[in-house]
Design a protein around this motif. Sequence first.
Motif, PDB file in Angstrom:
ATOM      1  N   VAL A   8       0.910  -1.217  -0.066  1.00  0.00           N
ATOM      2  CA  VAL A   8       0.078  -0.005  -0.184  1.00  0.00           C
ATOM      3  C   VAL A   8       0.944   1.372  -0.080  1.00  0.00           C
ATOM      4  CG1 VAL A   8      -1.761   1.256   1.288  1.00  0.00           C
ATOM      5  CG2 VAL A   8      -1.681  -1.217   1.293  1.00  0.00           C
ATOM      6  N   ASN A   9       0.612   2.130  -0.980  1.00  0.00           N
ATOM      7  CA  ASN A   9       1.132   3.255  -1.040  1.00  0.00           C
ATOM      8  C   ASN A   9       0.431   4.559  -0.300  1.00  0.00           C
ATOM      9  OD1 ASN A   9       2.702   5.645  -1.442  1.00  0.00           O
ATOM     10  ND2 ASN A   9       2.945   5.444  -3.769  1.00  0.00           N
ATOM     11  N   LEU A  10       0.717   5.001   0.929  1.00  0.00           N
ATOM     12  CA  LEU A  10       0.141   6.142   1.657  1.00  0.00           C
ATOM     13  C   LEU A  10       0.620   7.443   1.707  1.00  0.00           C
ATOM     14  CD1 LEU A  10      -0.846   3.923   4.802  1.00  0.00           C
ATOM     15  CD2 LEU A  10      -2.598   4.378   2.715  1.00  0.00           C
ATOM     16  N   SER A  11       1.674   7.575   0.872  1.00  0.00           N
ATOM     17  CA  SER A  11       2.551   8.849   0.940  1.00  0.00           C
ATOM     18  C   SER A  11       1.742  10.065   0.140  1.00  0.00           C
ATOM     19  CB  SER A  11       3.772   8.679  -0.097  1.00  0.00           C
ATOM     20  OG  SER A  11       3.641   8.562  -1.321  1.00  0.00           O
ATOM     21  N   ASP A  12       2.091  11.237   0.554  1.00  0.00           N
ATOM     22  CA  ASP A  12       1.805  12.403   0.034  1.00  0.00           C
ATOM     23  C   ASP A  12       0.239  12.761   0.240  1.00  0.00           C
ATOM     24  OD1 ASP A  12       4.121  13.112  -1.065  1.00  0.00           O
ATOM     25  OD2 ASP A  12       3.831  11.915  -2.678  1.00  0.00           O
ATOM     26  N   ASN A  13      -0.188  12.506   1.630  1.00  0.00           N
ATOM     27  CA  ASN A  13      -1.398  12.642   2.353  1.00  0.00           C
ATOM     28  C   ASN A  13      -1.392  13.767   3.407  1.00  0.00           C
ATOM     29  OD1 ASN A  13      -3.878  11.149   0.887  1.00  0.00           O
ATOM     30  ND2 ASN A  13      -2.181   9.896   0.839  1.00  0.00           N
ATOM     31  N   PRO A  14      -2.411  14.529   3.707  1.00  0.00           N
ATOM     32  CA  PRO A  14      -1.997  15.538   4.897  1.00  0.00           C
ATOM     33  C   PRO A  14      -2.491  14.755   6.175  1.00  0.00           C
ATOM     34  CG  PRO A  14      -4.247  15.833   3.846  1.00  0.00           C
ATOM     35  CD  PRO A  14      -3.384  14.874   2.883  1.00  0.00           C
ATOM     36  N   TRP A  15      -1.567  13.752   6.625  1.00  0.00           N
ATOM     37  CA  TRP A  15      -1.820  13.081   7.775  1.00  0.00           C
ATOM     38  C   TRP A  15      -1.818  13.872   8.878  1.00  0.00           C
ATOM     39  CZ3 TRP A  15      -3.938   8.568   6.673  1.00  0.00           C
ATOM     40  CH2 TRP A  15      -3.737   7.822   5.270  1.00  0.00           C
ATOM     41  N   LEU A  16      -2.813  13.155  10.009  1.00  0.00           N
ATOM     42  CA  LEU A  16      -2.905  13.778  11.311  1.00  0.00           C
ATOM     43  C   LEU A  16      -2.136  12.391  12.168  1.00  0.00           C
ATOM     44  CD1 LEU A  16      -3.640  15.004  13.880  1.00  0.00           C
ATOM     45  CD2 LEU A  16      -5.650  13.693  13.868  1.00  0.00           C
ATOM     46  N   CYS A  17      -0.897  12.715  12.682  1.00  0.00           N
ATOM     47  CA  CYS A  17      -0.015  11.923  13.282  1.00  0.00           C
ATOM     48  C   CYS A  17      -0.509  11.602  14.559  1.00  0.00           C
ATOM     49  CB  CYS A  17       1.340  12.398  13.159  1.00  0.00           C
ATOM     50  SG  CYS A  17       2.123  12.538  11.748  1.00  0.00           S
ATOM     51  N   ASP A  18      -1.312  10.283  14.685  1.00  0.00           N
ATOM     52  CA  ASP A  18      -1.765  10.051  16.122  1.00  0.00           C
ATOM     53  C   ASP A  18      -1.870   8.641  16.165  1.00  0.00           C
ATOM     54  OD1 ASP A  18      -3.667   9.332  14.328  1.00  0.00           O
ATOM     55  OD2 ASP A  18      -5.284  10.679  15.200  1.00  0.00           O
ATOM     56  N   CYS A  19      -2.432   8.083  17.379  1.00  0.00           N
ATOM     57  CA  CYS A  19      -2.512   6.486  17.593  1.00  0.00           C
ATOM     58  C   CYS A  19      -3.245   5.803  16.304  1.00  0.00           C
ATOM     59  CB  CYS A  19      -3.141   6.348  18.694  1.00  0.00           C
ATOM     60  SG  CYS A  19      -3.369   4.516  19.257  1.00  0.00           S
ATOM     61  N   ARG A  20      -4.287   6.408  15.676  1.00  0.00           N
ATOM     62  CA  ARG A  20      -5.057   5.811  14.671  1.00  0.00           C
ATOM     63  C   ARG A  20      -3.798   5.603  13.451  1.00  0.00           C
ATOM     64  NH1 ARG A  20     -10.285   7.890  11.430  1.00  0.00           N
ATOM     65  NH2 ARG A  20     -11.419   5.534  11.565  1.00  0.00           N
ATOM     66  N   LEU A  21      -3.194   6.461  12.964  1.00  0.00           N
ATOM     67  CA  LEU A  21      -2.164   6.494  12.191  1.00  0.00           C
ATOM     68  C   LEU A  21      -1.196   5.382  12.475  1.00  0.00           C
ATOM     69  CD1 LEU A  21      -1.229   7.174   9.306  1.00  0.00           C
ATOM     70  CD2 LEU A  21      -0.057   8.870  10.484  1.00  0.00           C
ATOM     71  N   GLN A  22      -0.658   5.187  13.688  1.00  0.00           N
ATOM     72  CA  GLN A  22       0.248   4.300  14.158  1.00  0.00           C
ATOM     73  C   GLN A  22      -0.323   2.874  14.129  1.00  0.00           C
ATOM     74  OE1 GLN A  22       2.242   5.262  17.859  1.00  0.00           O
ATOM     75  NE2 GLN A  22       2.142   3.073  18.385  1.00  0.00           N
ATOM     76  N   GLU A  23      -1.420   2.665  14.417  1.00  0.00           N
ATOM     77  CA  GLU A  23      -1.981   1.472  14.299  1.00  0.00           C
ATOM     78  C   GLU A  23      -2.129   0.943  12.751  1.00  0.00           C
ATOM     79  OE1 GLU A  23      -5.819   1.758  16.381  1.00  0.00           O
ATOM     80  OE2 GLU A  23      -4.708   1.002  18.369  1.00  0.00           O
ATOM     81  N   LEU A  24      -2.526   2.015  11.772  1.00  0.00           N
ATOM     82  CA  LEU A  24      -2.768   1.648  10.323  1.00  0.00           C
ATOM     83  C   LEU A  24      -1.518   1.231   9.917  1.00  0.00           C
ATOM     84  CD1 LEU A  24      -4.231   1.981   7.752  1.00  0.00           C
ATOM     85  CD2 LEU A  24      -3.384   4.108   7.389  1.00  0.00           C
TER      86      LEU A  24
END
Length: 240
Positions: free
Chosen positions: A121-137
């Motif tokens: 999966v390529n998830l680059s170049d998105n305006p991510w909110l860095c939090d626990c949810r992204l860490q789990e993803l």
Amino acid sequence: LLLAASCVRAAAAFPPGCYPAEEGGLKTFRCSHARLTEVPKDIPNDTHKLYLDSNRIPFLPRDAFRDLPLLLELDLSHNSIAGVESGAFRGLADQLRSLDLSSNRLVSLSKEAVGHLKAKVNLSDNPWLCDCRLQELIRAVALAAGSAGGIVCDAAAREEHVGKAFLQVIAHTDFCNAYKRTTDIAMLVTMFGWFAMVISYLVYYVRQNQEDARRHLEYLKSLPSKQRRSEESSTISTVV
């Protein structure tokens, strides 16, 4: 003649700018730069490679690709995707090899939406909110080669994390433990608040009863001795 007519009818059913092809022995369906605002409905179900890149798709609903059992590669890059419903990729878990969600508007994405996939999966170049949810993803998916550095914190609880690659940040910060500590502290504060309220009520209740008892004794003392003894006897009898 009948075959030609059939091909013309099939082509007419596709959205403008979309067309089938064959590349390296794999059946491909291309809809790049077709100004699409949703996933097309009439994609041939024997498609192996699907290109929906460079469109205006804002959202992926549940079962968006359920009729594509042979799909190996799915390119959704350079769209406006801000939301992916759980179950959007249902039916693709076993065979999908590549999923490109780069260059969209994803701020957050649940691990349930893509965590069951075996695809890179390529998830680059998105305006991510860095939090626990992204860490789990990130822990639930296999990232496409070379894409990890493009997952950058566009927003975060701590200003020092903004603008940094997420994998660099989580090398030193565990967002999920921090979230758990915050939750535990909030629960302790709430419990302490309730405990303080109960103690305050008990103190008030005891003091109020003491004050009532004191007033009653003062009242008894103010009565003539005979009447006071009668009142005391009555009070004792009532208590007994």
